[in-house]
Enzyme design. Structure first.
Site, PDB file in Angstrom:
ATOM      1  N   GLU A 174     -54.787  29.494  56.635  1.00  0.00           N
ATOM      2  CA  GLU A 174     -56.147  29.236  57.117  1.00  0.00           C
ATOM      3  C   GLU A 174     -56.305  29.497  58.612  1.00  0.00           C
ATOM      4  O   GLU A 174     -57.283  29.088  59.220  1.00  0.00           O
ATOM      5  CB  GLU A 174     -56.537  27.795  56.785  1.00  0.00           C
ATOM      6  CG  GLU A 174     -56.511  27.487  55.299  1.00  0.00           C
ATOM      7  CD  GLU A 174     -57.746  27.983  54.547  1.00  0.00           C
ATOM      8  OE1 GLU A 174     -58.869  27.749  55.014  1.00  0.00           O
ATOM      9  OE2 GLU A 174     -57.571  28.594  53.470  1.00  0.00           O
ATOM     10  N   HIS A 248     -59.003  21.017  57.280  1.00  0.00           N
ATOM     11  CA  HIS A 248     -58.194  21.743  58.261  1.00  0.00           C
ATOM     12  C   HIS A 248     -57.724  20.752  59.320  1.00  0.00           C
ATOM     13  O   HIS A 248     -58.379  19.741  59.576  1.00  0.00           O
ATOM     14  CB  HIS A 248     -58.998  22.857  58.957  1.00  0.00           C
ATOM     15  CG  HIS A 248     -59.363  23.995  58.067  1.00  0.00           C
ATOM     16  ND1 HIS A 248     -60.630  24.539  58.029  1.00  0.00           N
ATOM     17  CD2 HIS A 248     -58.632  24.709  57.181  1.00  0.00           C
ATOM     18  CE1 HIS A 248     -60.665  25.529  57.153  1.00  0.00           C
ATOM     19  NE2 HIS A 248     -59.467  25.644  56.630  1.00  0.00           N
ATOM     20  N   CYS A 365     -64.564  24.997  65.006  1.00  0.00           N
ATOM     21  CA  CYS A 365     -64.568  25.970  63.907  1.00  0.00           C
ATOM     22  C   CYS A 365     -65.114  27.317  64.357  1.00  0.00           C
ATOM     23  O   CYS A 365     -64.712  28.365  63.859  1.00  0.00           O
ATOM     24  CB  CYS A 365     -65.426  25.471  62.745  1.00  0.00           C
ATOM     25  SG  CYS A 365     -64.707  24.125  61.799  1.00  0.00           S
TER      26      CYS A 365
END
Length: 447
Positions: A174, A248, A365
């Site tokens: 990720e 995350h 993000c």
């Protein structure tokens, strides 16, 4: 050697909508089917970029991807002209249309994992594209992300851009959202902290939500990026917080230089990890937020840790936060206590990023951190660096092409596809990227 952290922010795409595609991301799920405002979303992101650039923090932009992405619909068996493909999928399987229209590439913390030249065996900056294979809509990103990064970091003497790992669950990666770097000045060798959620043969894993990052993937990325093995630590995220919506690591921790700002429950075996970091990072400081002051649930709903921790020239730090933190009395109270305490954080900067936040993406993000020396920074494609001219040009571009209202039903509109391609064609010229999109190389993808 002197170096700086440059934040490359993702520009929100024209098809930004709320589809609830990301199981495990609670904001994404609870805002499903709401009406979105792509124009406002893009402008909120641009305002953050410009404000930070004006404050002296080097800032650049990464453009959106082509959406709806027709080639994948053809792979799924929908045929005919592009317009016919859209009509068929909207009628027969609208969930696929939503997936191939996701604007998720805006969250460039998932685009790649970065190793600065001070940390690598060959002295280059390395970038390994993330495969994002835990979610179908995100697994579509890797090829175009690679093209974009190669167009931005195009000096092969200074930059190595690696393709994503194979698209299998064992190698779920990720990107930088599960990666932190700790150390002194940016130009000095740092300690790279790779955070994973699961590994083969280890039964310690979440039970409710998926662990998207594997240790096997993190180890492979460290090898690809040629990180000095003496400068790597692998740590497991606490599976209990993954089950509470921490999909995350950047939803529960953020680092900058010698500081790790994290929740008390962020990592498995946290005290052991922090002791290891203290032993290996000079001047290491952990700012652990107690669960008694901020619960994991409140951290997730406000995105307290999905913040940016930025260094000023005098060594003090600024914490960049979403507006939701200021609106939560408990979190805002904690943050003001933090300001008064003995630590490098001396300023809070709050931004309205509601359009992105409603899909589960906060300030962190939206950005990919890349540490660059002055020489490396000069080698980056200069057209992507944020300044007054680019800010005004991008705002005008958004005004021209973006809608101020978008629903799932609108994704079937052929004009959205045509307008989006025209917009990206113009943008790729503005940013001097060349032909990075499939429709530019394939003449539009008809047939």
């Amino acid at each position: 050697m002197n170096a700086w952290e440059v934040n490359f922010d993702g520009l929100v795409g024209l098809t930004h909508h709320y589809a609830g595609l990301s199981f495990g991301n609670e904001a994404s799920t609870c805002h499903r089917f709401q009406v979105s405002n792509p124009r406002q979303a893009a402008k909120q992101g641009l305002l953050k970029m410009k404000a930070l650039a004006d404050a002296g923090f080097p800032q650049a932009v990464i453009p959106p991807h082509e959406r709806p992405f027709i080639p994948v619909l053809r792979q799924l068996g929908f045929s005919g002209s592009d317009e016919q493909v859209l009509e068929k999928v909207a009628r027969q399987a609208p969930h696929w249309l939503s997936s191939v229209s996701s604007a998720s590439p805006m969250w460039v913390a998932n685009a790649a994992t970065i190793a600065p030249s001070a940390d690598t065996l060959d002295g280059k900056v390395h970038l390994t594209v993330a495969n994002l294979n835990n979610k179908f809509h995100r697994s579509l990103e890797a090829h175009v992300t690679e093209s974009l990064l190669k167009a931005i970091f195009n000096d092969k003497e200074k930059f190595s851009v690696h393709s994503a790992l194979p698209q299998v669950a064992l190698l779920g990666d990720e990107g930088a959202a599960n990666h932190n770097r700790l150390g002194g000045h940016y130009g000095e060798p740092g300690m790279q902290l790779f955070v994973y959620g699961r590994e083969e043969g280890n039964d310690t894993r979440p039970s409710r939500y998926p662990a998207r990052q594997t240790r096997e993937a993190s180890e492979a990325v460290a090898r690809l990026n040629q990180v000095n093995p003496q400068q790597v630590i692998f740590a497991q995220q606490n599976p209990d917080v993954i089950d509470q919506g921490v999909f995350h690591n950047d939803v529960i921790a953020v680092s900058n230089r010698q500081v790790l700002f994290c929740h008390q429950q962020a990592f498995a075996r946290q005290s052991q990890l922090l002791a290891n970091l203290r032993a290996r990072v000079n001047g290491f400081m952990a700012i652990e937020v107690p669960a008694t002051q901020v619960s994991v649930s409140d951290a997730v709903s406000t995105y307290l840790f999905n913040s940016q921790l930025l260094s000023r020239d005098d060594g003090s730090m600024m914490l960049v936060l979403p507006q939701e933190c200021r609106e939560h009395a408990g979190v805002w109270g904690y943050l003001n206590e933090l300001l008064a305490a003995d630590n490098p954080i001396s300023e809070l900067k709050v931004f309205d990023l509601r359009e992105s936040m409603a899909n589960g993406g906060g300030p962190a993000c939206l950005r990919l951190r890349v540490v660059l020396t002055e020489e490396e920074r000069r080698a980056v494609n200069p057209a992507v660096m944020m300044n007054d001219t680019l800010f005004n040009a991008l705002n005008d571009w958004v005004d021209r092409y973006y809608r101020d209202r978008l629903t799932a039903a609108d994704l079937a509109d052929p004009q959205l596809l045509r307008g989006g391609r025209e917009a990206l064609d113009i943008l790729s010229q503005l940013l001097n990227l060349g032909s990075v999109y499939p429709f530019q190389r394939e003449g539009g993808g008809n047939g």
